[in-house]
Design a protein around this motif. Sequence first.
Motif, PDB file in Angstrom:
ATOM      1  N   ARG A   1      43.301 -20.836  38.671  1.00 50.60           N
ATOM      2  CA  ARG A   1      43.571 -20.362  36.840  1.00 50.60           C
ATOM      3  C   ARG A   1      45.011 -20.208  36.645  1.00 50.60           C
ATOM      4  N   GLY A   2      45.465 -18.757  37.927  1.00 57.22           N
ATOM      5  CA  GLY A   2      46.947 -18.866  38.097  1.00 57.22           C
ATOM      6  C   GLY A   2      47.617 -20.091  38.120  1.00 57.22           C
ATOM      7  N   ARG A   3      47.301 -20.551  38.941  1.00 54.00           N
ATOM      8  CA  ARG A   3      48.295 -22.186  39.563  1.00 54.00           C
ATOM      9  C   ARG A   3      48.773 -22.775  38.164  1.00 54.00           C
ATOM     10  N   ALA A   4      47.738 -22.978  37.371  1.00 45.92           N
ATOM     11  CA  ALA A   4      47.565 -23.507  36.050  1.00 45.92           C
ATOM     12  C   ALA A   4      48.758 -23.200  35.401  1.00 45.92           C
ATOM     13  N   VAL A   5      48.458 -21.416  34.725  1.00 45.54           N
ATOM     14  CA  VAL A   5      49.410 -20.644  34.027  1.00 45.54           C
ATOM     15  C   VAL A   5      50.701 -21.363  34.959  1.00 45.54           C
ATOM     16  N   PHE A   6      51.214 -21.191  35.981  1.00 47.52           N
ATOM     17  CA  PHE A   6      52.557 -20.748  36.658  1.00 47.52           C
ATOM     18  C   PHE A   6      52.913 -22.664  36.102  1.00 47.52           C
ATOM     19  N   ASP A   7      52.335 -23.044  36.323  1.00 44.83           N
ATOM     20  CA  ASP A   7      52.449 -24.747  35.889  1.00 44.83           C
ATOM     21  C   ASP A   7      52.696 -25.010  34.735  1.00 44.83           C
ATOM     22  N   GLU A   8      51.923 -24.439  33.723  1.00 40.67           N
ATOM     23  CA  GLU A   8      52.783 -24.625  32.136  1.00 40.67           C
ATOM     24  C   GLU A   8      53.254 -23.733  31.919  1.00 40.67           C
ATOM     25  N   ILE A   9      53.920 -22.350  32.473  1.00 41.49           N
ATOM     26  CA  ILE A   9      54.598 -21.955  32.237  1.00 41.49           C
ATOM     27  C   ILE A   9      55.990 -22.827  32.954  1.00 41.49           C
ATOM     28  N   MET A  10      56.356 -23.593  34.100  1.00 41.57           N
ATOM     29  CA  MET A  10      57.277 -24.052  34.069  1.00 41.57           C
ATOM     30  C   MET A  10      57.800 -25.150  33.079  1.00 41.57           C
ATOM     31  N   ARG A  11      55.750 -25.839  33.045  1.00 44.04           N
ATOM     32  CA  ARG A  11      56.990 -27.289  32.408  1.00 44.04           C
ATOM     33  C   ARG A  11      57.052 -26.464  30.499  1.00 44.04           C
ATOM     34  N   LEU A  12      56.718 -25.294  29.783  1.00 48.80           N
ATOM     35  CA  LEU A  12      57.434 -25.029  28.940  1.00 48.80           C
ATOM     36  C   LEU A  12      58.779 -24.872  29.316  1.00 48.80           C
ATOM     37  N   GLY A  13      59.425 -24.012  30.114  1.00 50.25           N
ATOM     38  CA  GLY A  13      60.838 -23.518  30.430  1.00 50.25           C
ATOM     39  C   GLY A  13      61.408 -25.383  30.311  1.00 50.25           C
ATOM     40  N   LEU A  14      60.881 -25.928  30.690  1.00 45.99           N
ATOM     41  CA  LEU A  14      61.779 -26.977  31.477  1.00 45.99           C
ATOM     42  C   LEU A  14      61.553 -27.784  29.885  1.00 45.99           C
ATOM     43  N   SER A  15      60.966 -28.237  29.010  1.00 50.48           N
ATOM     44  CA  SER A  15      60.932 -28.462  27.540  1.00 50.48           C
ATOM     45  C   SER A  15      61.409 -27.711  26.950  1.00 50.48           C
ATOM     46  N   LEU A  16      61.675 -26.512  27.013  1.00 49.54           N
ATOM     47  CA  LEU A  16      62.371 -25.887  26.179  1.00 49.54           C
ATOM     48  C   LEU A  16      64.464 -25.553  26.668  1.00 49.54           C
ATOM     49  N   GLY A  17      64.798 -26.829  27.564  1.00 51.03           N
ATOM     50  CA  GLY A  17      65.694 -26.664  28.436  1.00 51.03           C
ATOM     51  C   GLY A  17      66.057 -25.707  29.555  1.00 51.03           C
ATOM     52  N   GLY A  18      65.464 -25.709  29.623  1.00 44.22           N
ATOM     53  CA  GLY A  18      65.520 -24.258  30.804  1.00 44.22           C
ATOM     54  C   GLY A  18      65.654 -24.597  32.685  1.00 44.22           C
ATOM     55  N   THR A  19      65.618 -23.545  33.262  1.00 46.18           N
ATOM     56  CA  THR A  19      65.642 -24.639  34.182  1.00 46.18           C
ATOM     57  C   THR A  19      64.554 -23.767  35.652  1.00 46.18           C
ATOM     58  N   CYS A  20      64.012 -24.256  36.242  1.00 48.38           N
ATOM     59  CA  CYS A  20      62.959 -23.734  37.123  1.00 48.38           C
ATOM     60  C   CYS A  20      63.040 -22.443  37.651  1.00 48.38           C
ATOM     61  N   THR A  21      64.100 -21.954  37.945  1.00 48.84           N
ATOM     62  CA  THR A  21      64.660 -20.479  39.102  1.00 48.84           C
ATOM     63  C   THR A  21      65.885 -20.095  38.257  1.00 48.84           C
ATOM     64  N   GLY A  22      65.486 -19.136  37.952  1.00 46.38           N
ATOM     65  CA  GLY A  22      67.062 -18.390  37.384  1.00 46.38           C
ATOM     66  C   GLY A  22      67.319 -17.881  38.194  1.00 46.38           C
TER      67      GLY A  22
END
Lengths: 474, 474
Positions: free
Chosen positions: B403-424
Motif C-alpha cells: 500500500r505504501g508503494r502504491a501511495v508513493f507511485d501515485e504521488i510521483m504520478r501526480l507530481g509529474l502530471s502537475l509539471g513537477g519533477t520526480c526528485t527535488g
Amino acid sequence: MTITTDAVADLRAALPAPDSVLTDPDLLLAGSRDMADLCPAGVPLAIVRPRDTAEVSATVRIAAAHGVPVVPQGARTGLAGGANAVDGSIVISLIRLTQISVDTTARLAVVGAGVVNADLSRAAAREGLDYPPDPGSWESSTIGGNVATDAGGMCCVKYGVTSRYVAGLTVVLADGAVLHCGRYGSERAAGYDLTGLFTGSEGTLGIITEIVLRLRPARRPGRTLAAVFPTVAAAGRAITGITGSRVVPSLLELLDRTHLRAIEDYRPSGLDTGAGALLLAASDTGPGAQTELDIMAAHCERAGATELHVATDQVEADALLAARRLAHPAMERLAAQRFPGGRGGLIVDDVAVPHGRVVELVEGVIRIAESHDVLVGVVGHAGDGNFHPVIVVDLSDPAVLARGRAVFDEIMRLGLSLGGTCTGEHGVGLLKRDWLERELGPVGVRVHQAVKSALDPAGILNPGKVVLPAHDGS
Amino acid sequence: MTITTDAVADLRAALPAPDSVLTDPDLLLAGSRDMADLCPAGVPLAIVRPRDTAEVSATVRIAAAHGVPVVPQGARTGLAGGANAVDGSIVISLIRLTQISVDTTARLAVVGAGVVNADLSRAAAREGLDYPPDPGSWESSTIGGNVATDAGGMCCVKYGVTSRYVAGLTVVLADGAVLHCGRYGSERAAGYDLTGLFTGSEGTLGIITEIVLRLRPARRPGRTLAAVFPTVAAAGRAITGITGSRVVPSLLELLDRTHLRAIEDYRPSGLDTGAGALLLAASDTGPGAQTELDIMAAHCERAGATELHVATDQVEADALLAARRLAHPAMERLAAQRFPGGRGGLIVDDVAVPHGRVVELVEGVIRIAESHDVLVGVVGHAGDGNFHPVIVVDLSDPAVLARGRAVFDEIMRLGLSLGGTCTGEHGVGLLKRDWLERELGPVGVRVHQAVKSALDPAGILNPGKVVLPAHDGS
C-alpha cells in the motif's frame, strides 16, 4: 520524409514555405559568417530558414542522411566565429523562430531561438517583469545565440549570466530527434543537467530551438555613479575594492581612454577624453541605493579617482549606459579611420579573471600592447572580472595582423596565468579553440571529445567549433 | 601500480595507511547502504577509505583493471539508495577527504568531498562568510554527497541549491584519470559546463573528490514568522500567494499536522498539535525585513491563517527552525511506535512542482493517503515547491508495504502530471529510476545513456543508479 540524391531538393520538399531554402550565391556568401573578422568561413550548400522545431528537425534529418554538416545561426553578431559556415554545409538560420509567450504567474517566458534579446526584454517589461542578461548586442542578438554562448552583459555582475535564467530547452539532436529538457515552472529537473550541458555548447551538441527562461520582478530604477581615473590601473584598484566589499553593484563597467575617445568621436556625449579610464557603477536596491553608492564612491576615491559624478536622474544615467553601449561600433569606426588605405578591423578579445587579479590583467594588457606597438582598447564588465581588450588591426596588412595576433595570444596567456578563462562570454567558436585546449588540459579535452562524440557521433553539428574530434589530432 | 589477480591485495598495496581497506564482513554489511529503507543493497568486496584524490584515482584504476564496480559514499544519509553497494563492488568512502580551506578575498572554499556540511558552514562563519545550502542532514551529510545529489535545503528558496555554489570540481574519471573543471576564482569557465554535468550525477559519471565552492558575505539575522492554518490546503494557498509576490523569503517551510504531532511527541517544543499545518517564513534583508514579513503575514491571513506569531528574538527563531529540523527523526520514531510488533519505517518522497500547483499537490497527497488508508506526513521546502510526503509503513508487512508503494507511485504520478519533477533534491538513486525514465521520455533517456556510456564505457561507476545502460532494456 523522402531522401533523394539531392540534399537541396530534399530540403525544399521538407520546408515548403517561401524563402525557406536559399541557394543564391550572393546570399550564401553574405550569410556565411559572424562578426569575428579573423575567423575563416566556408561557403554553405544552402541557408535554410525553418519556421519551427519540426522544420529544424526535418533539416537535421536530411543533413544526417546526406552526411552534410549543419551550422546553426542567429543574428550572426558572434565574435568568435561560432556561426561561421563550413564549405558544403547547411546553415540553419533560426531567425524565424520568434514566438514569445510570457507567463506572469510562473514568471517564465517561452521563446523561440530567433527572438531578439531586446524584444524579450520589452515583452517582459510590459508585464512588470525583467529578463536581466543584456549582452552588448542585445538590440540585435538572439536569445538562441545568447544561450548557445552563455552570454553575459552589463547587469550580470549582480544578476548572473544567461545560464542562470535557462529553465528548460527544446533541442534538435544530431539525428533530428527532439529533446525537451528542464521542467516548465519547476526550479529543478531530475537526472543529469542536460539544460546546463547544452547551454554554452555553441551548437556542437544539438540545435536549441526553444528556451524556457526565468524572469524576475522588474528592477527598481537605481543610482548611477561615473568615476574618472588618471589610469586604467587606478580604476582596476577601485574595481577590486568594490568587488571585495559587501556591495554587489548592479553594474560595474570600465572604459579606457581609447574607448572614451572613440565613443566621443563617434557620438559626442560629453565624456572626459582626457581621463585614463571611466568606471560606471550602479545600485538598484531601492532605499539602500544611496548607501551602496557611497561605499562604491569611497572605494573610487581611495583608488585615486579624480572626479566623481552621480547621475541626477534616470535620463542622465541612461545616457551614460548608452555611451558604454557604443563601444563596439565606435571602435570599428576608429579602426577604419586608423588604416584609411587598408582595411581596419578589430580582434575583440574576451578574458575573465578572478576579482583579485583585475589590476594585473589591465596593467598586463597595456604592457603587451606597448611592447608590440599595437593599439588596444580595454572595455569590460569589470565587476565580473570579464574584460574585452579590443585589438585594432589592418586586416589587409599581414605584418600588422601578425602583431595583432601576437598581442591576442599574449593576452590569452596572461589571462590563463592569472587563473582566468579564455572566454568570459563570447564563446570559443573557432577563435579560441586552441586556447580552450590549453585551459582544459588533456583530460578536460578528452572529456569534451567524449561528450561531443556521444551526442554527435557523425560529427555533423557545427564541426570545427569548440573542440576537434580525437582523431583530428588534439 | 601493480595489478595482480587479487583486487583486494592490489588495493592494500596502493592504499597502505591503516584501516584504508576494510573487508571484515560485519563492516561490509554495515557500510553497504544509505537511509533509503526500500532500496536493495548488495555486499561489497571491500570498503576503501582513501586519504586523497590520488588514492581515489588508484582505487578506480584497480577497479577498472579488475572490471569491478565502484560505489562512492559519503555519510550515507541519502534517501534514494544512491550510495547502496552492489554485490562484489568496491565501496569508496570519501569521509577521510576532510580538508577545508577558506579564501576570504576570493570568497571561495576548497573542500574535500568528505567535509560535513555543518563543518564548512562553521568554517565560513568564522571568516564572516556564509555557505547557504543547508539540507536537513547538514549536521552529518558531506559536501561530496550534497554536490552529487545537488542538494537543497531551507534557505535555498532565496539563495539557490548546491549547484549554484559549485565553482569547480576535481573528479576521478572511470579510468582513474583526474579531471579539474571550473576555474578557481572566475565566475566563468570556457567550454562545456562539465562542472554542472558532474554536479547531481550521483557518482555515475565520475567520483567527485574536491570541490571549489562560492561563499557569500554572512547573512544578517532576520525576522521569522510562524503561521498556523486549519488545513494543509490553506497553507498551500498562502505559499502560492507569497511566492507570487515581490517578496523572496529567506525561508518558507511547511509542516503538516502529522509532523507537528510527531515532533512534539519526540521533543516537546510548544508546537500547536491541533493545527492542520504550520508555515515558517523568514526574511533576512536587514531594514526591509519587517516590510517583507508584513507582506507575508498578509498572504497568510488572506489564506485563512488562524494564528500568526513573529519570533521576538533570534533564540525563538532558532527554536522554530530546530523543531523543523527534527522532522525526520521524529517521523522515524512515529513509524517505530505505529508498528510495535513489526518494523516501522519511512518511504521519504521528494517531489517538486511549479509554484502555481502547490495546492493541487498537497491536496492530492492527502487524498491519495486516505484512499489507501496509509499515514502520510507532508513537510517541505514550500517556497521551492519542493515537498517531502513521508509515507509511514511496516517494512515487515508485505500488505502494508505494498500500500505504501502504491501511495508513493501515485504521488510521483501526480507530481509529474502537475509539471513537477520526480526528485527535488534527494536524487534518483535506485528509488526513482523508473520515474526518471517517465519524466525524461525516450529521447531524454537516450541522451542520458549516451552521456553515461561516453564517460563510463565499461559501466563500473555506481552501476544501476540514475539510468540503466541501453542494452539493459530501457
